[in-house]
Design a protein around this motif. Structure first.
Motif, PDB file in Angstrom:
ATOM      1  N   LEU A 214       0.670  -1.190   0.146  1.00 24.95           N
ATOM      2  CA  LEU A 214       0.082   0.076   0.135  1.00 24.95           C
ATOM      3  C   LEU A 214       0.839   1.134  -0.108  1.00 24.95           C
ATOM      4  O   LEU A 214       0.755   2.281  -0.788  1.00 24.95           O
ATOM      5  N   VAL A 215       1.956   1.270   0.644  1.00 25.76           N
ATOM      6  CA  VAL A 215       2.413   2.459   0.886  1.00 25.76           C
ATOM      7  C   VAL A 215       3.544   2.935  -0.096  1.00 25.76           C
ATOM      8  O   VAL A 215       4.108   2.383  -0.867  1.00 25.76           O
ATOM      9  N   ASP A 216       3.910   4.228  -0.096  1.00 25.76           N
ATOM     10  CA  ASP A 216       4.799   4.907  -0.753  1.00 25.76           C
ATOM     11  C   ASP A 216       6.313   4.728  -0.127  1.00 25.76           C
ATOM     12  O   ASP A 216       7.265   4.384  -0.913  1.00 25.76           O
ATOM     13  N   ARG A 217       6.381   4.885   1.036  1.00 30.50           N
ATOM     14  CA  ARG A 217       7.740   4.650   1.792  1.00 30.50           C
ATOM     15  C   ARG A 217       7.197   4.136   3.022  1.00 30.50           C
ATOM     16  O   ARG A 217       6.223   4.116   3.644  1.00 30.50           O
ATOM     17  N   VAL A 218       8.142   3.574   3.783  1.00 30.54           N
ATOM     18  CA  VAL A 218       8.194   2.990   4.922  1.00 30.54           C
ATOM     19  C   VAL A 218       9.243   3.438   5.971  1.00 30.54           C
ATOM     20  O   VAL A 218      10.467   3.751   5.647  1.00 30.54           O
ATOM     21  N   ALA A 219       8.452   3.795   7.213  1.00 28.27           N
ATOM     22  CA  ALA A 219       9.550   4.433   8.351  1.00 28.27           C
ATOM     23  C   ALA A 219       9.774   3.579   9.300  1.00 28.27           C
ATOM     24  O   ALA A 219       8.908   2.745   9.766  1.00 28.27           O
ATOM     25  N   VAL A 220      10.887   2.995   9.519  1.00 28.33           N
ATOM     26  CA  VAL A 220      11.211   2.006  10.806  1.00 28.33           C
ATOM     27  C   VAL A 220      11.657   2.535  12.145  1.00 28.33           C
ATOM     28  O   VAL A 220      12.593   3.269  12.034  1.00 28.33           O
ATOM     29  N   MET A 221      11.079   2.249  13.063  1.00 30.48           N
ATOM     30  CA  MET A 221      11.125   2.728  14.197  1.00 30.48           C
ATOM     31  C   MET A 221      12.055   1.564  15.092  1.00 30.48           C
ATOM     32  O   MET A 221      11.635   0.357  14.824  1.00 30.48           O
ATOM     33  N   HIS A 222      12.750   2.136  15.958  1.00 33.63           N
ATOM     34  CA  HIS A 222      13.654   0.946  16.626  1.00 33.63           C
ATOM     35  C   HIS A 222      14.312   1.712  18.038  1.00 33.63           C
ATOM     36  O   HIS A 222      14.877   2.822  17.894  1.00 33.63           O
ATOM     37  N   HIS A 223      13.774   1.180  19.164  1.00 30.44           N
ATOM     38  CA  HIS A 223      14.361   1.829  20.431  1.00 30.44           C
ATOM     39  C   HIS A 223      13.952   3.138  20.501  1.00 30.44           C
ATOM     40  O   HIS A 223      14.791   4.297  20.917  1.00 30.44           O
ATOM     41  N   GLY A 224      12.881   3.820  20.056  1.00 28.36           N
ATOM     42  CA  GLY A 224      12.489   5.120  19.989  1.00 28.36           C
ATOM     43  C   GLY A 224      13.134   6.190  19.004  1.00 28.36           C
ATOM     44  O   GLY A 224      13.133   7.317  18.995  1.00 28.36           O
ATOM     45  N   GLU A 225      14.032   5.319  18.170  1.00 31.37           N
ATOM     46  CA  GLU A 225      14.453   6.207  16.919  1.00 31.37           C
ATOM     47  C   GLU A 225      14.127   5.734  15.773  1.00 31.37           C
ATOM     48  O   GLU A 225      13.610   4.828  15.361  1.00 31.37           O
ATOM     49  N   LEU A 226      14.206   6.855  14.746  1.00 34.60           N
ATOM     50  CA  LEU A 226      13.917   6.706  13.343  1.00 34.60           C
ATOM     51  C   LEU A 226      15.275   5.660  12.750  1.00 34.60           C
ATOM     52  O   LEU A 226      16.325   6.751  12.408  1.00 34.60           O
ATOM     53  N   LEU A 227      15.034   4.615  12.364  1.00 37.79           N
ATOM     54  CA  LEU A 227      15.996   3.831  11.868  1.00 37.79           C
ATOM     55  C   LEU A 227      16.215   4.004  10.429  1.00 37.79           C
ATOM     56  O   LEU A 227      17.488   4.160   9.891  1.00 37.79           O
ATOM     57  N   ALA A 228      15.156   4.029   9.894  1.00 33.22           N
ATOM     58  CA  ALA A 228      15.236   4.456   8.418  1.00 33.22           C
ATOM     59  C   ALA A 228      14.093   4.721   7.694  1.00 33.22           C
ATOM     60  O   ALA A 228      13.069   4.486   8.319  1.00 33.22           O
ATOM     61  N   ILE A 229      14.054   5.548   6.678  1.00 33.95           N
ATOM     62  CA  ILE A 229      12.684   5.893   6.078  1.00 33.95           C
ATOM     63  C   ILE A 229      13.069   6.027   4.723  1.00 33.95           C
ATOM     64  O   ILE A 229      13.789   6.671   3.900  1.00 33.95           O
ATOM     65  N   ASP A 230      12.311   5.014   3.706  1.00 27.27           N
ATOM     66  CA  ASP A 230      12.608   4.807   2.117  1.00 27.27           C
ATOM     67  C   ASP A 230      11.624   4.118   1.700  1.00 27.27           C
ATOM     68  O   ASP A 230      10.550   3.724   2.241  1.00 27.27           O
ATOM     69  N   THR A 231      11.687   3.824   0.385  1.00 30.15           N
ATOM     70  CA  THR A 231      10.698   3.093  -0.307  1.00 30.15           C
ATOM     71  C   THR A 231      10.737   1.508   0.299  1.00 30.15           C
ATOM     72  O   THR A 231      11.711   1.040   0.802  1.00 30.15           O
ATOM     73  N   PRO A 232       9.647   0.736   0.087  1.00 30.59           N
ATOM     74  CA  PRO A 232       9.492  -0.466   0.850  1.00 30.59           C
ATOM     75  C   PRO A 232      10.770  -1.396   0.416  1.00 30.59           C
ATOM     76  O   PRO A 232      11.455  -2.085   1.049  1.00 30.59           O
ATOM     77  N   LYS A 233      10.899  -1.508  -1.018  1.00 34.25           N
ATOM     78  CA  LYS A 233      12.239  -2.166  -1.452  1.00 34.25           C
ATOM     79  C   LYS A 233      13.428  -1.827  -0.929  1.00 34.25           C
ATOM     80  O   LYS A 233      14.295  -2.655  -0.301  1.00 34.25           O
ATOM     81  N   ALA A 234      13.748  -0.602  -0.727  1.00 32.93           N
ATOM     82  CA  ALA A 234      15.147  -0.284  -0.248  1.00 32.93           C
ATOM     83  C   ALA A 234      15.217  -0.313   1.426  1.00 32.93           C
ATOM     84  O   ALA A 234      16.301  -0.861   1.797  1.00 32.93           O
ATOM     85  N   VAL A 235      14.078  -0.205   2.169  1.00 28.40           N
ATOM     86  CA  VAL A 235      13.919  -0.316   3.517  1.00 28.40           C
ATOM     87  C   VAL A 235      14.361  -1.994   3.705  1.00 28.40           C
ATOM     88  O   VAL A 235      15.078  -2.579   4.636  1.00 28.40           O
ATOM     89  N   MET A 236      13.455  -2.953   3.084  1.00 21.96           N
ATOM     90  CA  MET A 236      13.608  -4.465   3.230  1.00 21.96           C
ATOM     91  C   MET A 236      15.028  -4.881   2.852  1.00 21.96           C
ATOM     92  O   MET A 236      15.344  -5.894   3.348  1.00 21.96           O
ATOM     93  N   ALA A 237      15.817  -4.181   1.949  1.00 21.16           N
ATOM     94  CA  ALA A 237      17.041  -4.460   1.567  1.00 21.16           C
ATOM     95  C   ALA A 237      18.240  -3.932   2.730  1.00 21.16           C
ATOM     96  O   ALA A 237      19.655  -4.237   2.442  1.00 21.16           O
ATOM     97  N   ASP A 238      17.856  -3.093   3.453  1.00 18.77           N
ATOM     98  CA  ASP A 238      18.725  -2.439   4.320  1.00 18.77           C
ATOM     99  C   ASP A 238      19.072  -3.460   5.421  1.00 18.77           C
ATOM    100  O   ASP A 238      18.344  -3.801   6.414  1.00 18.77           O
ATOM    101  N   PRO A 239      20.678  -3.805   5.650  1.00 21.64           N
ATOM    102  CA  PRO A 239      20.917  -4.637   6.480  1.00 21.64           C
ATOM    103  C   PRO A 239      20.885  -4.225   7.848  1.00 21.64           C
ATOM    104  O   PRO A 239      20.535  -5.319   8.843  1.00 21.64           O
ATOM    105  N   ALA A 240      20.765  -2.843   8.216  1.00 17.06           N
ATOM    106  CA  ALA A 240      20.339  -2.533   9.771  1.00 17.06           C
ATOM    107  C   ALA A 240      18.952  -2.710   9.893  1.00 17.06           C
ATOM    108  O   ALA A 240      18.621  -3.330  11.176  1.00 17.06           O
ATOM    109  N   VAL A 241      17.906  -2.887   9.210  1.00 18.56           N
ATOM    110  CA  VAL A 241      16.683  -3.005   9.199  1.00 18.56           C
ATOM    111  C   VAL A 241      16.504  -4.418   9.310  1.00 18.56           C
ATOM    112  O   VAL A 241      15.772  -4.997  10.456  1.00 18.56           O
ATOM    113  N   GLN A 242      17.029  -5.162   8.591  1.00 20.74           N
ATOM    114  CA  GLN A 242      17.064  -6.567   8.744  1.00 20.74           C
ATOM    115  C   GLN A 242      17.588  -6.973   9.975  1.00 20.74           C
ATOM    116  O   GLN A 242      16.718  -8.206  10.642  1.00 20.74           O
ATOM    117  N   LYS A 243      18.454  -6.587  10.601  1.00 22.19           N
ATOM    118  CA  LYS A 243      19.043  -6.833  12.049  1.00 22.19           C
ATOM    119  C   LYS A 243      18.312  -6.592  13.171  1.00 22.19           C
ATOM    120  O   LYS A 243      18.056  -7.339  13.945  1.00 22.19           O
TER     121      LYS A 243
END
Length: 250
Positions: A214-243
């Motif tokens: 559905l979304v244009d971009r995904v924002a990833v929250m982790h421990h109260g911080e914004l870890l990443a915000i990008d397209t779904p494809k880019a976020v899913m490929a981000d090693p930091a997000v995966q970990k």
């Protein structure tokens, strides 16, 4: 240059010695849909509470259409064009579907808000309610008690009630929570139409397959911080997000 529909500038929240949110900054363009993901305790609901005015940040600013609303109350932000649904159902189960939608319309239009006042079928609030119920596919349930609807249809009713307040920026807090598999498809289409109407949407959702479609971009929250915000494809490929969120293997 067009102002973002929603902007967070270094938003933080500290309660006692606990830092709940730390320097969260993002911009959401008009008409954009952004999904917010993260494990339990990542700060997603706290972020929504700060955007909607339920909580006040201890640092940073919240802007709607370029206007600083950090110090404004929930109802003031609603009048400024911000609407929100919650994780738990917020419909009045003893009222009909039409009465629920009409109350929401009356709250926007002003005037009496009693569902027991017998409105004319052609009054403004009734007209707004009918249009909003049609938009979410519940027009045929106008006279049905809201309490007997399926959970998916209750979610649709909540969105209809939200639409009746004419929001420009919409916060959807886990709209798929508790919804049966048979109702997911219909609710997805309602959210898709909500986005296609030009409204700006920020959505927290654990149903990843639904959110990523559905979304244009995904924002990833982790421990109260914004870890990443990008397209779904880019976020899913981000090693930091995966970990941090999805695990070592995706």
């Amino acid at each position: 240059m067009t102002e973002p529909a929603l902007q967070l500038d270094a938003v933080g929240l500290q309660i006692g010695g606990a830092r709940i949110l730390r320097d969260v900054s993002m911009q959401v363009a008009t008409g954009e849909m952004v999904g917010v993901i993260g494990p339990n305790g990542a700060g997603k609901t706290t972020l929504f509470n700060i955007i909607s005015g339920v909580s006040v940040p201890t640092s940073g600013r919240v802007l709607l259409g370029g206007d600083d609303v950090t110090g404004r109350k929930v109802h003031q932000r609603a009048r400024a064009g911000l609407g929100r649904t919650f994780q738990t159902s917020s419909v009045f189960p003893g009222l009909t579907v039409g009465e629920n939608a009409r109350l929401a319309a009356q709250s926007k239009l002003g005037g009496a808000t009693s569902p027991w006042r017998f409105p004319r079928a052609d009054d403004e609030a009734s007209g707004v309610a009918a249009r909003c119920l049609e938009e979410v596919g519940l027009a045929h349930h106008t006279g049905t008690a809201a309490g007997v609807l399926s959970h998916g249809d209750k979610r649709k009713l909540e969105i209809a009630m939200l639409l009746a307040t004419e929001p420009e920026v919409v916060l959807l807090d886990e709209p798929m929570a508790g919804v049966g598999s048979g109702d997911v498809g219909g609710l997805v289409e309602v959210i898709r139409r909500l986005h296609a109407s030009g409204r700006t949407v920020l959505m927290v959702e654990h149903h990843m397959e639904v959110l990523l479609g559905l979304v244009d971009r995904v924002a990833v929250m982790h421990h109260g911080e914004l870890l990443a915000i990008d397209t779904p494809k880019a976020v899913m490929a981000d090693p930091a997000v995966q970990k941090a969120y999805l695990g070592e293997t995706v």
